[in-house]
Design a protein around this motif. Structure first.
Motif, PDB file in Angstrom:
ATOM      1  N   ASP A 100       2.280   3.332   3.070  1.00  0.00           N
ATOM      2  CA  ASP A 100       1.256   4.314   2.712  1.00  0.00           C
ATOM      3  C   ASP A 100       1.954   5.463   1.973  1.00  0.00           C
ATOM      4  OD1 ASP A 100      -1.215   5.505   2.418  1.00  0.00           O
ATOM      5  OD2 ASP A 100      -1.777   5.301   4.515  1.00  0.00           O
TER       6      ASP A 100
ATOM      7  N   HIS B  10      -4.995  -0.919   5.891  1.00  0.00           N
ATOM      8  CA  HIS B  10      -5.204  -0.468   7.275  1.00  0.00           C
ATOM      9  C   HIS B  10      -5.954  -1.492   8.143  1.00  0.00           C
ATOM     10  CE1 HIS B  10      -3.364   3.119   5.980  1.00  0.00           C
ATOM     11  NE2 HIS B  10      -4.351   3.477   5.184  1.00  0.00           N
TER      12      HIS B  10
ATOM     13  N   HIS C  35      -9.077   1.306   0.721  1.00  0.00           N
ATOM     14  CA  HIS C  35      -8.831   1.631   2.128  1.00  0.00           C
ATOM     15  C   HIS C  35      -9.997   1.122   2.974  1.00  0.00           C
ATOM     16  CE1 HIS C  35      -6.435   4.966   0.223  1.00  0.00           C
ATOM     17  NE2 HIS C  35      -5.605   4.677   1.208  1.00  0.00           N
TER      18      HIS C  35
ATOM     19  N   HIS D  38       1.123   5.410  -2.158  1.00  0.00           N
ATOM     20  CA  HIS D  38       0.521   6.387  -3.084  1.00  0.00           C
ATOM     21  C   HIS D  38       1.671   7.201  -3.667  1.00  0.00           C
ATOM     22  CE1 HIS D  38      -3.608   5.992  -1.259  1.00  0.00           C
ATOM     23  NE2 HIS D  38      -2.912   5.792  -0.151  1.00  0.00           N
TER      24      HIS D  38
ATOM     25  N   HIS E  41       0.830  -1.213   0.000  1.00  0.00           N
ATOM     26  CA  HIS E  41       0.000   0.000   0.000  1.00  0.00           C
ATOM     27  C   HIS E  41       0.859   1.256   0.000  1.00  0.00           C
ATOM     28  CE1 HIS E  41      -3.504   2.473   0.479  1.00  0.00           C
ATOM     29  NE2 HIS E  41      -2.997   3.061   1.551  1.00  0.00           N
TER      30      HIS E  41
HETATM   31 ZN    ZN Z   1      -3.481   5.064   1.722  1.00  0.00          ZN
END
Ligand code: ZN
Length: 445
Positions: free
Chosen positions: A303, A252, A215, A61, A59
């Motif tokens: 993340d 998460h 998410h 971005h 995960h």
């Molecule tokens: Zn995220």
């Protein structure tokens, strides 16, 4: 085919740690351990070093790499509303490209060879280009946000726009670069996409063999919003939509009910554990020992850089090993488990478990040589313990993806790191100026 030999390191294999060579033939591993005496086109020195499978992040971005340092000490809802939505909206193709290249560079330089990334609503081609150019193995999706909600209004597309973008990305990129690049279906959150979009996207995921990435249960307040909007908790709602399959990677999962844990286990969905982001945004601590005990596949992710501010998988692995001990004692998540989460479990989450995440013959040659000046080979010390717990001095000297050297002597082999960093800083300044001048930015202090 080109034969490369990674010579003389301590190699972490599924059968234990061995001394010797790792032989790469084309994109795959040919032999592990012992000494290779036949011809080789290239010898990469690993004497005294630790040779490990490349990290797999489940995960990230890339688009947020340019936001690092701009939004600190906020909870996730403030962080999204005040900073992330306006900054993502402010991206153009050029800033997106700069952010993505900076993110891919940081991951490769710290030993991540594969990752799953969720981008913004627009400019996702630039992220795939960055992975292609720098040589990473990547599964990347555009954020699907076709449900108009107050917090996401800056980014929301119509269903038709989002669908056309998704199909275009799949057609242009999925399976390209020797299948190193793949496209994911990435509704930003369970309620960020309409049920109609979910149905179409899931049908596409089944037909084209795509990972489904979203998410889930990051923040208690967010989860309550989902429950109020849909009448179900996040994971129950995903199951209702038909999204809870072995293709699903759920980031998460901090606030899960027992019923949701059971659903994850029964359906074979994977969880992306992001402990730094969860702690930094004050979201909570996901109960990973409970998930592992139920047999749920758990990978790790940093993340986005905006809520971490690092894309270093080893730091994330260390925290994943340590944070659960506060409640569960010294073996709540041991070093070997954390290492597996950061490598092979991540590969399984991405549907790559048969070829990625382990050093053994037949697997793809995604390998990292870590300089480890404090590790003494051949004395019984564990290289895994060293990778999980040791701090400074342990750096990725050489990184191979698909058998190709992408980091050589601590720097990028196929791109100018200085130029990437300079472009990343320019993009951050540009985005900051755009947000400061916008209506959304004007409400901030
Ligand atoms: Zn995220």
């Amino acid at each position: 085919m080109t034969v490369s030999v990674i010579r003389g390191g301590t190699v972490i294999t599924p059968a234990g740690e061995v001394q010797g060579d790792v032989v790469v033939d084309g994109d795959s591993l040919l032999a592990v351990g012992g000494r290779w005496t036949r011809a080789a086109d290239r010898v990469l020195d690993a004497a005294g070093a630790i040779v490990a499978p490349g990290f797999v992040q489940t995960h990230v971005h890339l688009c947020q790499t340019a936001f690092a340092g701009l939004a600190e000490d906020l909870d996730v809802m403030e962080w999204l509303d005040q900073w992330v939505w306006p900054l993502e909206q402010a991206h153009d193709a050029e800033t997106m490209s700069a952010a993505a290249r900076l993110g891919v560079a940081e991951m490769l330089l710290t030993g991540t060879t594969s990752f799953l990334s969720m981008e913004s609503a627009l400019h996702t081609d630039r992220a795939l280009e960055a992975a292609a150019d720098l040589g990473a193995r990547a599964t990347i999706g555009k954020a699907i946000m076709d449900r108009q909600e107050p917090g996401t209004r800056l980014l929301a597309q119509t269903r038709e726009e989002a669908w056309a973008d998704l199909l275009g990305l799949v057609g242009r990129w999925h399976g390209t670069e020797n299948d190193r690049l793949r496209v994911a279906v990435s509704p930003r959150a369970p309620s960020a996409a309409t049920p109609e979009m979910w149905a179409d996207a899931l049908e596409l995921a089944t037909r084209a063999d795509l990972i489904v990435h979203t998410h889930v249960n990051e923040n208690r307040g967010q989860s309550e919003q989902v429950r109020d909007a849909n009448g179900r908790r996040d994971v129950e709602y995903l199951d209702h939509l038909g999204a809870l399959t072995r293709r699903a990677v759920l980031a998460h999962c901090v606030w899960l009910s027992d019923e949701e844990v059971s659903l994850l286990a029964d359906r074979g969905a994977s969880v992306a554990h992001c402990p730094t982001a969860n702690l930094k945004l004050g979201s909570g601590i996901a109960d990973i020992p409970r998930l592992l005990a139920r047999g749920v596949n758990v990978g790790i992710g940093t993340d986005g850089a905006a809520c971490n501010n690092s894309l270093d998988a080893r730091r994330e692995m260390t925290l994943a090993a340590l944070v659960h001990r506060a409640r569960g004692g010294p073996r709540a998540v041991d070093a070997a488990t954390a290492f597996t989460m950061a490598t092979h479990a991540g590969a399984r989450a991405l549907g790559l478990g048969a070829r990625v995440g382990r050093i053994q013959p037949g697997m793809l040659a995604d390998v990292v040589v870590f300089d480890a000046p404090q590790f003494v080979a051949g004395t019984g010390e564990s290289a895994i313990d060293h990778l999980v717990y040791s701090g400074s001095g342990l750096r990725a000297r050489t990184v191979l993806v698909d058998g190709r050297v992408v980091v050589d002597d601590f720097t990028l082999a196929h791109a100018d790191l200085g130029a990437i960093r300079a472009a990343g800083l320019r993009a951050r300044a540009t985005l900051r100026a755009r947000v400061r001048g916008s209506e959304a930015g004007a409400v901030r202090p």
